[in-house]
Write a protein that holds these residues in place. Structure first.
Motif, PDB file in Angstrom:
ATOM      1  N   LEU A  24       0.851  -1.193   0.000  1.00  0.00           N
ATOM      2  CA  LEU A  24       0.000   0.000   0.000  1.00  0.00           C
ATOM      3  C   LEU A  24       0.884   1.240   0.000  1.00  0.00           C
ATOM      4  N   ALA A  75      -2.858   4.003  -2.139  1.00  0.00           N
ATOM      5  CA  ALA A  75      -3.759   4.099  -0.984  1.00  0.00           C
ATOM      6  C   ALA A  75      -4.063   5.547  -0.658  1.00  0.00           C
ATOM      7  N   ALA A  86      -7.906   0.542  -2.356  1.00  0.00           N
ATOM      8  CA  ALA A  86      -6.617  -0.053  -2.734  1.00  0.00           C
ATOM      9  C   ALA A  86      -6.690  -1.577  -2.654  1.00  0.00           C
TER      10      ALA A  86
END
Ligand code: BES
Ligand code: MN
Ligand code: ZN
Length: 490
Positions: A24, A75, A86
């Motif tokens: 992320l 993200a 995400a």
């Protein structure tokens, strides 16, 4: 689906053996010196990757990384909403690949809401219905490991999120089942199966007991069907006996033909979802069994079919509800309120702190709010605010609608205390006004989930909503952790 946690830095993640590594990447994150940070930094600089929420860059066997597949997943601002987007796009991409185990890596310490969002999104994007398919493929992804800076700190929240997922998936399963595989009798058995788990009691009443209770309105809807009705009562006691319960009432019409006021044929199959309120109550109890929070909850499900038949309820019939109020049935397709009103009267015996009914009640609510927010109606401002904010936190949104008494004008009739329909205008509100008459003595809220409980078209299927909202609301009612710990110490 199994959720695990592991302490992993970006450096350690590079040598983590897993089928797929999802990293992320938030906007403005400072690239470190490790391999993964460098990859992300270079891709952003070259314009090949945008860390906006939901954007992906897929890498195959990148040098210096053990995982064969690496997904850089944007993200955005790192909010729960962005993390959800995400993980949803990453898992959405990986679910068709030969991936069983994956790691979702948070570079920094995630918030509780971000943990919840990632777990729910991973489950959501990989869900597959299988029950009535002969060659069930099911979901390939079996294990999702959250890689975080300190696993111990997030373990409790991951467990809670995993319990929420179990609840959502139980609700989806029963929502999705075809109507001949989800009869009132089968719903009763599903409820009973939950009672084998910790702290849950279940009672299933049939036609005789319901008649004895005087539920003339509920019985009238059921009388056109060969399938016997069921009245399901679930109890979860996680707090002291003296703590008043929240009562959840779920509409359990296992198929809604409209009855004698029959519906048009197009898309009538979707009326198998008319028990999604009931399914959400079952889902909440499934989650309570896992999470074991310190709250008391009662679940009530009136379940039956709405069918046309020689014995069916007719337009013009007047029925007597359990409350004693008489109801003129002007439209047999407004059946949800006819079964809920008796359940609301029954709820009174629990001296509830609050009663929330959940129902796929009106097409008008779909017109008003679409599939984004459920309709929220409440007689009590505090209850309304608590439900609305629970929905915000759980990303399972609702929107408060009005209950002015003027909306009840159309329910007046010359032949009974109340009619079951008013005109077309404000149909979601007039339905709520009808229910309100039966919710006299307690704080009451009504969630109209007609637009949010399932999706139509290619993605046809139950959403499991509003299980996340309801759980968030219930779990927030627990005593603060400090108070809980002090109680235990005593
Ligand atoms: N289950 C339906 C509501 C519904 C319809 C939900 C379409 C989702 C999509 C409910 O029982 C119903 O038929 N309501 C009627 C009420 C009307 C007769 C006043 C409706 O909304 O048309
Ligand atoms: Mn109907
Ligand atoms: Zn219905």
């Amino acid at each position: 689906m199994d959720f695990q946690t592991k302490t992993l830095s970006l450096v350690a993640a590079a040598s983590e053996k897993t089928d797929a590594l999802v990293v992320l990447i938030t906007e403005g994150a400072k690239p470190g010196k490790d391999v993964l940070s460098k990859l992300a930094g270079e891709a952003i600089a070259a314009g090949d990757f945008d860390p906006k929420a939901g954007k992906l860059l897929s890498l195959y066997k990148p040098a210096g990384v053990s995982a064969r597949r690496v997904l850089l997943a944007g993200a955005g601002d790192g909010s729960a909403k962005a993390v959800r987007a995400a993980v949803a796009s990453a898992v959405g991409m990986l679910k068709s690949q030969p991936v069983r185990k994956l790691v979702v890596l948070f570079a920094g310490p995630p918030s509780d809401a971000a943990i919840q969002a990632s777990v729910v999104a991973a489950a959501e994007s990989s869900y597959a219905y299988t029950t009535t398919k002969s060659k069930a493929e099911g979901r390939k992804i079996t294990t999702v490991t959250l890689g975080v800076p300190d696993a111990a700190k997030v373990r409790a929240q991951v467990a809670r999120a995993a319990g929420t997922v179990a609840g959502i998936e139980f609700a989806k399963e029963w929502g999705n089942r075809p109507p001949n595989h989800a009869t009132p009798t089968l719903l009763g058995e599903a409820a009973r199966s939950l009672a084998r788990k910790g702290g849950i009691q279940c009672e299933v009443l049939g036609p005789k007991e319901v008649a004895r209770l005087g539920m003339g309105s509920f019985m009238a809807v059921a009388q056109g069907s060969e399938e016997p009705l069921r009245f399901i009562v679930l109890k979860y006691n996680g707090a002291a006996r003296s703590v008043t319960p929240v009562v959840l009432v779920g509409k359990g019409i296992t198929f809604d033909t409209g009855g004698i006021s029959i519906k048009p044929a197009g898309e009538m199959d979707e009326m198998k979802f008319d028990m999604c309120g009931a399914a959400s109550v079952l889902g909440v109890f499934r989650a309570l069994a896992d999470i074991q929070p310190a709250v008391n909850v009662v679940g009530i499900i009136p379940a039956c079919e709405n069918m046309p038949d020689g014995r069916s309820l007719k337009p013009g019939d007047v029925v007597t509800s359990m409350s004693g109020q008489t109801i003129e049935v002007l439209n047999t397709d407004a059946e949800g309120r006819l079964i809920l009103c008796d359940a609301l009267t029954y709820a009174e015996r629990f001296k509830p702190a609050a009663v929330v009914d959940i129902a796929t009640l009106t097409g008008a609510c779909v017109i008003a709010l679409g599939g984004v927010r459920s309709g929220l109606f409440a007689s009590d401002d505090k209850l309304a605010a608590d439900l609305q904010s629970a929905g915000d936190r759980a990303q399972d949104l609702c929107w408060r609608m009005p209950l002015d008494d003027d909306y009840a004008e159309g329910l007046k009739t010359n032949f009974a205390d109340v009619a079951n329909v008013a005109g077309r205008a404000g149909g979601a509100i007039t339905a709520a006004k009808f229910l309100q008459r039966f919710a006299g003595s307690f704080a009451w809220a009504h969630l109209d989930i007609a637009g949010t409980a399932w999706k139509s078209g290619g993605a046809k299927g139950s959403t499991g909503r509003p299980v996340p909202l309801l759980l968030e609301y219930l779990l927030a009612r627990q005593p603060a952790p400090a108070a809980k710990a002090a109680r235990k110490a005593r």
